[in-house]
Motif scaffolding. Sequence first.
Motif, PDB file in Angstrom:
ATOM      1  N   THR A   1       0.842  -1.188   0.000  1.00  0.00           N
ATOM      2  CA  THR A   1       0.000   0.000   0.000  1.00  0.00           C
ATOM      3  C   THR A   1       0.879   1.241   0.000  1.00  0.00           C
ATOM      4  O   THR A   1       2.063   1.177   0.345  1.00  0.00           O
ATOM      5  N   TRP A  27       2.701   4.242  -5.046  1.00  0.00           N
ATOM      6  CA  TRP A  27       1.579   3.477  -5.585  1.00  0.00           C
ATOM      7  C   TRP A  27       1.912   2.728  -6.870  1.00  0.00           C
ATOM      8  O   TRP A  27       1.502   1.591  -7.069  1.00  0.00           O
ATOM      9  N   CYS A  61       3.554  -0.393  -5.987  1.00  0.00           N
ATOM     10  CA  CYS A  61       2.582  -1.345  -5.439  1.00  0.00           C
ATOM     11  C   CYS A  61       1.882  -2.095  -6.565  1.00  0.00           C
ATOM     12  O   CYS A  61       1.745  -3.328  -6.529  1.00  0.00           O
TER      13      CYS A  61
END
Length: 271
Positions: free
Chosen positions: A29, A69, A72
């Motif tokens: 995350t 992100w 991720c």
Amino acid sequence: MPVIAQLLTVVLFTCLSFAARGEKLRIVTEPWAPYVYEENGKSLGLDYETTAIVFKRLGIEVEWQFLPWKRCLSMLETGQADGALDIFHSDERDATLLYPSEPLSQVQFVMFYANDRPHPFSTLDELRGLTIGTSPGYLYSQDFRESTLFTREPAPSHEANFGKLVRGRIDLLITDRRVGQHLLDELNIRDKITENPAIISQQSQFLAVRRNAGMDLLVQRFGAELKRFKREPAYAELSARYGAAPPNALNSARSTATTAKTVEQQESGAQ
């Protein structure tokens, strides 16, 4: 219990429990305070703590990684991660990811502008000629993404976007309301930045996992336990700590929100 039923039960829980296989569920995350973030080496946030509690009740150990992100999403695509926290649903992702029926939270997307260069607005048409700060690895709605009225300029982080806004390098930025409000205090710039009041759109955030053996059952169990936890006083206390609006307030805001013109979705890096 018949022998065959006992065997099926063992197989089922072997599939569901990573601990039973000597493994941990790998969840990635991006820091996204107040939903999920790290402070003094401790993981915090409404969605992080909710997820940790649910997994503990399910008897599943989790290995957490906090990363940008786009990283991720790349780890999800390559199988280096089993799931992602606070990811938005998209039809394109259904082929590779599974989502529980119960979302973790609701976010509201708004824009922020500098007080010495105010740009209040009600519709996208009023943003002609302006530069809007965005976040890398995020997919926005088609109207926002394809508009030729304004320029979209990404920054490496949410903090960097606010820094650019203060310095006049962008005219506005788009992000979640509560994330933006948190950063105004975190960066000590509340006296310099104003939130435009129009709610551009709303979106649910989920824990999503890759489509692997046993994951569909894991998702079902997670969703059921999450829904159960949300009805408990402990969840109400957790929500209050992070300033979550009550469900009726969210429903009211949803009914008055502008049609999704700038839906901000955390999407794959192949945007």
